[in-house]
Design a protein around this motif. Sequence first.
Motif, PDB file in Angstrom:
ATOM      1  N   LEU A  28       9.481  -4.074  -2.014  1.00 13.21           N
ATOM      2  CA  LEU A  28       9.023  -2.917  -2.774  1.00 13.21           C
ATOM      3  C   LEU A  28       7.710  -2.412  -2.196  1.00 13.21           C
ATOM      4  CD1 LEU A  28       9.445  -1.123  -5.341  1.00 13.21           C
ATOM      5  CD2 LEU A  28       8.002  -2.756  -6.575  1.00 13.21           C
ATOM      6  N   SER A  29       7.658  -1.120  -1.928  1.00 15.18           N
ATOM      7  CA  SER A  29       6.415  -0.477  -1.497  1.00 15.18           C
ATOM      8  C   SER A  29       5.820   0.283  -2.682  1.00 15.18           C
ATOM      9  CB  SER A  29       6.665   0.496  -0.347  1.00 15.18           C
ATOM     10  OG  SER A  29       7.077  -0.184   0.818  1.00 15.18           O
ATOM     11  N   VAL A  30       4.533   0.097  -2.903  1.00 12.39           N
ATOM     12  CA  VAL A  30       3.809   0.735  -3.997  1.00 12.39           C
ATOM     13  C   VAL A  30       2.882   1.784  -3.399  1.00 12.39           C
ATOM     14  CG1 VAL A  30       2.328   0.373  -6.008  1.00 12.39           C
ATOM     15  CG2 VAL A  30       3.848  -1.473  -5.219  1.00 12.39           C
ATOM     16  N   ILE A  31       3.105   3.047  -3.728  1.00 10.46           N
ATOM     17  CA  ILE A  31       2.320   4.136  -3.164  1.00 10.46           C
ATOM     18  C   ILE A  31       1.265   4.553  -4.187  1.00 10.46           C
ATOM     19  CG2 ILE A  31       2.382   6.412  -2.083  1.00 10.46           C
ATOM     20  CD1 ILE A  31       4.077   4.161  -0.716  1.00 10.46           C
ATOM     21  N   MET A  32       0.001   4.539  -3.746  1.00 12.32           N
ATOM     22  CA  MET A  32      -1.108   4.892  -4.631  1.00 12.32           C
ATOM     23  C   MET A  32      -1.894   6.059  -4.043  1.00 12.32           C
ATOM     24  SD  MET A  32      -2.559   1.160  -5.855  1.00 12.32           S
ATOM     25  CE  MET A  32      -3.745   1.991  -6.933  1.00 12.32           C
ATOM     26  N   PRO A  33      -1.587   7.292  -4.464  1.00 11.86           N
ATOM     27  CA  PRO A  33      -2.398   8.440  -4.047  1.00 11.86           C
ATOM     28  C   PRO A  33      -3.665   8.487  -4.891  1.00 11.86           C
ATOM     29  CG  PRO A  33      -0.650   9.177  -5.498  1.00 11.86           C
ATOM     30  CD  PRO A  33      -0.470   7.689  -5.340  1.00 11.86           C
ATOM     31  N   VAL A  34      -4.814   8.697  -4.264  1.00 11.94           N
ATOM     32  CA  VAL A  34      -6.055   8.661  -5.036  1.00 11.94           C
ATOM     33  C   VAL A  34      -7.048   9.670  -4.494  1.00 11.94           C
ATOM     34  CG1 VAL A  34      -6.945   6.762  -3.617  1.00 11.94           C
ATOM     35  CG2 VAL A  34      -7.935   7.161  -5.869  1.00 11.94           C
ATOM     36  N   LYS A  96      -0.047  13.277  -0.473  1.00  6.24           N
ATOM     37  CA  LYS A  96      -0.352  11.876  -0.190  1.00  6.24           C
ATOM     38  C   LYS A  96       0.835  10.979  -0.544  1.00  6.24           C
ATOM     39  CE  LYS A  96      -4.136  12.562  -2.501  1.00  6.24           C
ATOM     40  NZ  LYS A  96      -5.422  12.499  -3.205  1.00  6.24           N
ATOM     41  N   THR A  97       1.507  11.284  -1.635  1.00  8.42           N
ATOM     42  CA  THR A  97       2.659  10.477  -2.027  1.00  8.42           C
ATOM     43  C   THR A  97       3.792  10.621  -1.026  1.00  8.42           C
ATOM     44  OG1 THR A  97       2.056  10.697  -4.362  1.00  8.42           O
ATOM     45  CG2 THR A  97       4.311  10.023  -3.868  1.00  8.42           C
ATOM     46  N   ASN A  98       4.076  11.834  -0.603  1.00  7.04           N
ATOM     47  CA  ASN A  98       5.124  12.033   0.400  1.00  7.04           C
ATOM     48  C   ASN A  98       4.812  11.274   1.680  1.00  7.04           C
ATOM     49  OD1 ASN A  98       6.854  13.686  -1.098  1.00  7.04           O
ATOM     50  ND2 ASN A  98       5.845  15.566  -0.474  1.00  7.04           N
ATOM     51  N   LEU A  99       3.567  11.315   2.111  1.00  7.70           N
ATOM     52  CA  LEU A  99       3.183  10.563   3.303  1.00  7.70           C
ATOM     53  C   LEU A  99       3.368   9.073   3.075  1.00  7.70           C
ATOM     54  CD1 LEU A  99       1.926  10.236   6.101  1.00  7.70           C
ATOM     55  CD2 LEU A  99      -0.336  10.412   5.018  1.00  7.70           C
ATOM     56  N   GLY A 100       2.976   8.595   1.906  1.00  7.01           N
ATOM     57  CA  GLY A 100       3.128   7.176   1.611  1.00  7.01           C
ATOM     58  C   GLY A 100       4.571   6.722   1.669  1.00  7.01           C
TER      59      GLY A 100
END
Length: 337
Positions: A28-34, A96-100
């Motif tokens: 599982l990859s967790v994407i955190m845009p901040v 940022k989420t799309n990149l993640g």
Amino acid sequence: MTSVRSNRPTDFRAETRAGSCVVEKPFLSVIMPVHEGAAWIGATLDSLAAEPTDGLEIIVIDSSPTSATAAIVERFVHQLPLRLLQRRDLGQWQTKTNLGVELAAADHVCILPSDDLWLPGRVAAARHWLADAPEAALHLAPTAIVDRNGRRIGRWNCPLPADEVLGAEFLLERLLVQNFVSVPAPVFRRSAWLECGGLDERLWYTADWDIWAKLASTGPVTYHDEITTAFRVHGSSLTVTGSRDASEFRSQMQIVLERHLHRLPASSRRRVEPAARASISVNVLLAAASGGNLKALVRATGVVLSLGPIGMRRYLRDSRLRERTVSRLRAKLTGAF
């Protein structure tokens, strides 16, 4: 220091740090845009660190103009399987989420905004969901609602039957009335996200609503009645600040409705559309009431009553109106909004 490349244009050097416990093939990859998340991200990362981290990949993409947020994240690089990517050129959380998701090494991905939380049992639940329904494009779940201090003040459910395979039409009939999906709760297939184009970066307010509808078109959806995440309500969130421009707020919701309504058969559209359009009007009026226009509450009541008994039942079931409003009211009354 490792480097991560993106084909997105950039005016800044992408600075990346990777913790020593990053695994090659996570489950599982967790994407955190901040962006300027120093007030919340420490508690968010603490909630991740409280869970078993074996098999996780955490990608933090920080667009903050200062190093305050990154300094907090860096404290966790030897505790969590964490990659910190500093991209000051990527302002929107959607970008940022799309990149993640593009960078993610796992087949399944989830999003964790920097002001939300994981709760005990999140990792075990995700493993169980994926083992039981590996073919699902999207796993949905309810979430707890917490105030700015992290105190639980409500529960945000989805009006869906639990542990059943749901088709796109069934989900859309409910989802188009109101976005009842809290961003930190779902787990989705990375390939499905890429197939449907990811978040629409033009939708600054309703991109998450749009992506759940798009993901539903790529494969089965399953709803699990387990709370393993918490959604934080506070006065500086995008949900609050973005709704202050009434015309733009309405437009954002109408775009998503018009984009997906035609995917329903004509008979379903006739049932769903009145409740969906009423829901948009009620959301706009509630935002006005939150800003001090109490007469908007009377108008919102009139909109709901105009649907008639059957339409009202559909609206109240799918809009989760009570859950959304009561929790915010509690936070305001206790001074923790």
